[in-house]
Design a protein around this motif. Structure first.
Motif, short mmCIF file in Angstrom:
data_model
loop_
_atom_site.label_atom_id
_atom_site.label_comp_id
_atom_site.label_asym_id
_atom_site.label_seq_id
_atom_site.Cartn_x
_atom_site.Cartn_y
_atom_site.Cartn_z
N LEU A 422 0.85 -1.13 -0.22
CA LEU A 422 -0.08 0.03 0.04
C LEU A 422 0.76 1.21 0.02
O LEU A 422 0.74 2.19 0.64
N SER A 423 1.63 1.24 -0.92
CA SER A 423 2.53 2.57 -1.03
C SER A 423 2.46 3.18 -2.51
O SER A 423 2.44 2.26 -3.42
N ARG A 424 2.04 4.32 -2.63
CA ARG A 424 1.48 4.84 -3.99
C ARG A 424 2.23 5.87 -4.40
O ARG A 424 2.02 7.01 -3.57
N MET A 425 1.79 6.24 -5.78
CA MET A 425 2.28 7.59 -6.22
C MET A 425 0.97 8.36 -6.36
O MET A 425 -0.02 7.63 -6.90
N VAL A 426 0.74 9.61 -6.01
CA VAL A 426 -0.39 10.43 -6.16
C VAL A 426 0.13 11.81 -6.77
O VAL A 426 1.25 12.51 -6.22
N ALA A 427 -0.69 12.40 -7.68
CA ALA A 427 -0.37 13.75 -8.12
C ALA A 427 -1.40 14.93 -8.27
O ALA A 427 -2.80 14.41 -8.14
N GLY A 428 -1.35 15.94 -8.34
CA GLY A 428 -2.32 16.94 -8.64
C GLY A 428 -2.75 16.77 -10.09
O GLY A 428 -2.18 16.25 -10.67
N TYR A 429 -3.81 17.26 -10.29
CA TYR A 429 -4.63 17.12 -11.80
C TYR A 429 -3.83 17.93 -12.37
O TYR A 429 -4.60 18.94 -13.00
N ALA A 430 -2.71 18.10 -13.01
CA ALA A 430 -1.96 18.84 -13.89
C ALA A 430 -1.44 18.35 -15.31
O ALA A 430 -0.76 19.06 -15.98
N TRP A 431 -2.13 17.03 -15.47
CA TRP A 431 -1.68 16.66 -17.01
C TRP A 431 -2.88 15.98 -17.31
O TRP A 431 -3.74 15.49 -16.58
N GLU A 432 -3.07 16.05 -18.51
CA GLU A 432 -4.21 15.53 -19.46
C GLU A 432 -4.24 13.88 -19.32
O GLU A 432 -3.08 13.28 -19.06
N TRP A 433 -5.06 13.14 -19.23
CA TRP A 433 -5.41 11.65 -19.06
C TRP A 433 -5.44 11.09 -20.31
O TRP A 433 -6.16 10.64 -20.97
N VAL A 434 -4.14 11.36 -21.07
CA VAL A 434 -3.85 10.80 -22.61
C VAL A 434 -4.09 9.29 -22.32
O VAL A 434 -4.71 8.72 -23.47
N SER A 435 -3.47 8.47 -21.51
CA SER A 435 -3.46 6.99 -21.69
C SER A 435 -5.11 6.42 -21.38
O SER A 435 -5.30 5.18 -21.79
N ASN A 436 -5.73 7.08 -21.15
CA ASN A 436 -7.17 6.79 -21.16
C ASN A 436 -7.63 6.14 -22.47
O ASN A 436 -8.64 5.27 -22.53
N LYS A 437 -7.32 6.99 -23.54
CA LYS A 437 -7.74 6.50 -24.74
C LYS A 437 -6.68 5.96 -25.61
O LYS A 437 -6.89 5.29 -26.78
N LYS A 438 -5.32 6.30 -25.07
CA LYS A 438 -4.18 5.63 -26.05
C LYS A 438 -3.26 4.96 -24.99
O LYS A 438 -2.47 5.72 -24.36
N GLN A 439 -3.30 3.72 -25.00
CA GLN A 439 -2.84 2.91 -23.67
C GLN A 439 -1.42 3.04 -23.78
O GLN A 439 -0.77 2.88 -22.71
N GLU A 440 -0.71 2.93 -24.70
CA GLU A 440 0.56 3.15 -25.00
C GLU A 440 1.27 4.49 -24.82
O GLU A 440 2.49 4.45 -24.42
#
Length: 724
Positions: A422-440
């Protein structure tokens, strides 16, 4: 030597009194713990008593307990009343979260018993747990359970005095015909979710078979209040409302595994228009929505407002809660409101002033081991930076570091995940979610680091690929993590001239989080709340990387740089012992036993200033690649001398004549320990000991010792951490 007995399985019927009297006459008036169960229905009950015959006969008269078919007793000459109460509490907590049995136990009276030998009896509990796993009563290791949602959000928790006070206020509110709303304020980590779940289970508990003799004064007061509530309302029609879909799914799964509860009892705000309830409990009330930036939810929101005869332009989901419940309990933290769609603070302030509202505040920190000092620091950094002294935060209880290399922070989070989970990376929402539609594609590219946003939206924290991804506020709010690596994005910076935080709206990519906001100060408040919220997720530690140079420079005034922390503490290897040193043994020159190694005149010493009880520790060099997932080749490691207790799942330094490890001279190895035990009438012995490598090289195989090979075998130390 084994110092407890788990008896054979007795049939739970009218013949059991004779069996107890004949077989265990020395324990008839002695503190014991017992486990009643039905293997077919997977229903069970954990209890403790000093009068086993009377207690068992009481259970035989209970309609619910009659459904149970067998019982095991846990006996020990070492038991006293405090120890068995503690053992009972731990068994209830862990068996419930293990998931094999649904417990009939209520959750009132589960106390965090404090007594002189508590640590000793915790070690005894670990040995008892291992034997319960051997005989099939339990399945999972304690370490696995500690990281599970079933454990973290279990209703079988011991409450603090502050939480008990809040619980009494809520029960009194339920009894008061002039009171309609209990509003419970509490910051991140103050146990709001635990209290909401505890309360829900409490109100669904059958009071028929309570053991009054175990109650302390607080328990008795609570029980009397609870009994009055149950008498007044009989079976309450209840719902637990959780606004965030991901967290709602997690808690729904927890409810499925708790006797008397159902996943259907956990609902979203949109379900409120379907039914009226005697009681609605709302967790994370700050995330109830209003009609702003709702995207595809606009239609449902408008329809529900119409059903409830509310003005859709002025109403909020908070109004739905009040309208659809005879009584409501709302847990709320104004500092975790993170979007324009969240119900505004003024609505809660107005509710607070109503004559039918009762208010309570939770202040004590339960999640973060840095405690209230860490919480205050986070709030002051973002809310009152000019009041902070220019000194870095440092404590032995909590890892809080500022990184200037993102890849280094990612690497450390991955190492912590291997060790603790249960150790994870978390970020502020400062980048578009490109991989949602383009997995690579990669979403977050900083220097040589290429990272992707969360590939799933629901229960991302527990998903398969989460350690290789980055979560956001929407996938982590409400969850506990062991370690959190937080990326503060380019949307937030610090201006030294004005001594204020500034926001770049163009670089903030959450469209529903910024559309309709004209005032940048309002957007800044939301973004700061986001970072404060995710900086309060980590139980054992939090790491920060800031994209903007000014932000990193500002934070460096208060947060210890990670690289600097290592350079400031170089290992000092001495020829003679000092007040703050521990022995440093060279296993490569060990010709005899470990005890002989300790007597060598040429022993070196390492200066350490961050541990107590230095006589309990030693260091040695670990060579080879068989443990390289955790211990790099050639590392100097800190070990605690082994003095007893369970070793399963721990990395150990072991010595034995039958051990052959090509990476160590003599008869030593360092591996993760696992064992199987066999119990006969008088004692127990190891059937098999497995020493597991933790290596990226699959050629390393476990060392397995069986039967006689396990006799000439000693655990000399338990791995604590890498020193260098």
């Amino acid at each position: 030597m084994k110092n407890f007995t788990i008896t054979e399985e007795y049939s739970f019927n009218n013949l059991i009194e004779t069996k107890i009297t004949n077989n265990h006459k020395d324990y008839l008036s002695w503190p014991i713990v017992y486990f009643l169960k039905n293997k077919k229905t997977k229903s069970a009950y954990v209890g403790e008593t000093t009068d086993v015959v009377t207690r068992i006969n009481t259970h035989l008269k209970s309609e619910e307990k009659k459904q149970l078919s067998s019982v095991n007793f846990i006996l020990s000459d070492l038991f006293h009343k405090s120890a068995t109460l503690d053992l009972e509490s731990n068994l209830i907590k862990y068996i419930s979260a293990d998931g094999q049995y649904n417990l009939q136990n209520g959750n009132l009276g589960i106390s965090n018993h404090q007594y002189h030998e508590k640590k000793v009896y915790w070690d005894l509990f670990k040995d008892i747990w291992d034997e319960l796993r051997q005989i099939g009563i339990t399945r999972h290791s304690l370490d696995y359970i500690n990281n599970s949602d079933l454990f973290k959000y279990s209703p079988y928790k011991s409450l603090s005095k502050e939480q008990i006070k809040g619980l009494k206020m809520i029960l009194n509110c339920l009894l008061d015909d002039s009171a309609k709303v209990s509003l419970i304020h509490g910051g991140a980590g103050t146990g709001k979710s635990i209290m909401a779940i505890f309360l829900f289970k409490l109100l669904k508990t059958n009071l028929e078979d309570f053991n009054y003799t175990d109650f302390d004064e607080d328990d008795e007061d609570l029980f009397l209040l609870l009994k009055k509530v149950k008498d007044k309302f009989k079976d309450l029609n209840m719902a637990l409302v959780i606004p965030m879909a991901s967290f709602r799914k997690t808690i729904s799964n927890v409810f499925k595994n708790v006797n008397g509860l159902s996943g259907k009892m956990v609902i979203g705000p949109s379900d409120l228009a379907k039914n009226k309830y005697d009681l609605i409990i709302v967790d994370e009330g700050h995330r109830l929505r209003r009609r702003v930036n709702l995207g595809s939810y606009f239609g449902t929101f408008d329809t529900n407002c119409e059903k409830l005869n509310l003005d859709k332009f002025t109403a909020s989901e908070l109004d739905w809660v009040i309208l659809q419940s005879n009584k409501s309990i709302i847990f709320y933290d104004q500092y975790q409101s993170i979007k324009p769609s969240d119900t505004v603070k003024d609505s809660f302030k107005k509710l607070e002033l109503e004559s039918y509202t009762r208010v309570e505040k939770l202040k004590t920190q339960f999640r973060v081991r840095g405690g209230n000092n860490y919480i205050k620091l986070i709030h002051k950094i973002f809310d009152e930076p000019l009041t902070l002294p220019l000194e870095t935060y440092k404590t032995d209880d909590y890892e809080f570091y500022l990184f200037d290399d993102l890849s280094q922070m990612v690497d450390r989070i991955k190492k912590k995940n291997k060790l603790h989970g249960l150790s994870r990376m978390v970020a502020g929402y400062a980048w578009e979610w490109v991989s949602n539609k383009k997995q690579e594609a990669y979403d977050i590219i900083i220097g040589e680091s290429q990272l992707k946003w969360n590939s799933v939206s629901v229960d991302w924290v527990n998903s398969t690929n989460s350690i290789d991804e980055v979560g956001c506020i929407h996938t982590t709010q409400g969850y506990d993590l062991n370690y959190t690596g937080v990326i503060i994005g380019p949307e937030l910076d610090y201006d030294f001239e004005s001594a204020k935080f500034i926001v770049d709206k163009q670089k903030y990519k959450d469209k529903n989080g910024k559309n309709s906001i004209q005032n940048e100060e309002e957007l800044l408040d939301f973004i700061i709340n986001i970072y404060k919220t995710i900086l309060l997720r980590g139980i054992q530690g939090t790491y920060i990387y800031a994209c903007n140079d000014n932000m990193r420079l500002f934070l460096s005034q208060f947060i210890q740089p990670f690289n600097l922390s290592i350079k400031q503490n170089p290992l000092q290897i001495l020829d003679t012992p000092s007040e703050n040193s521990i022995p440093f043994y060279d296993l490569t020159i060990a010709a005899g036993s470990f005890s002989e190694l300790q007597e060598l005149e040429k022993t070196k010493y390492i200066e350490l200033d961050d541990i107590n009880n230095k006589d309990d520790y030693f260091a040695c060099t670990v060579t080879g690649e068989s443990m390289n997932k955790i211990i790099p080749n050639g590392s100097i490691c800190l070990f605690k001398k082994y003095t007893g207790g369970s070793r399963n799942g721990l990395i150990t330094l072991v010595e034995g004549r039958n051990i052959t490890d090509i990476e160590f001279s003599s008869n030593y190895t360092i591996k993760e320990y696992s064992s199987k035990k066999v119990t006969d009438e008088d004692s127990w012995h190891h059937e098999e000991i497995t020493l597991l490598p933790k290596s990226n090289d699959s050629n390393f195989k476990p060392i397995i010792l069986r039967d006689e090979e396990t006799i000439d075998f000693n655990v000399r130390g338990i791995f604590v951490r890498v020193l260098r």
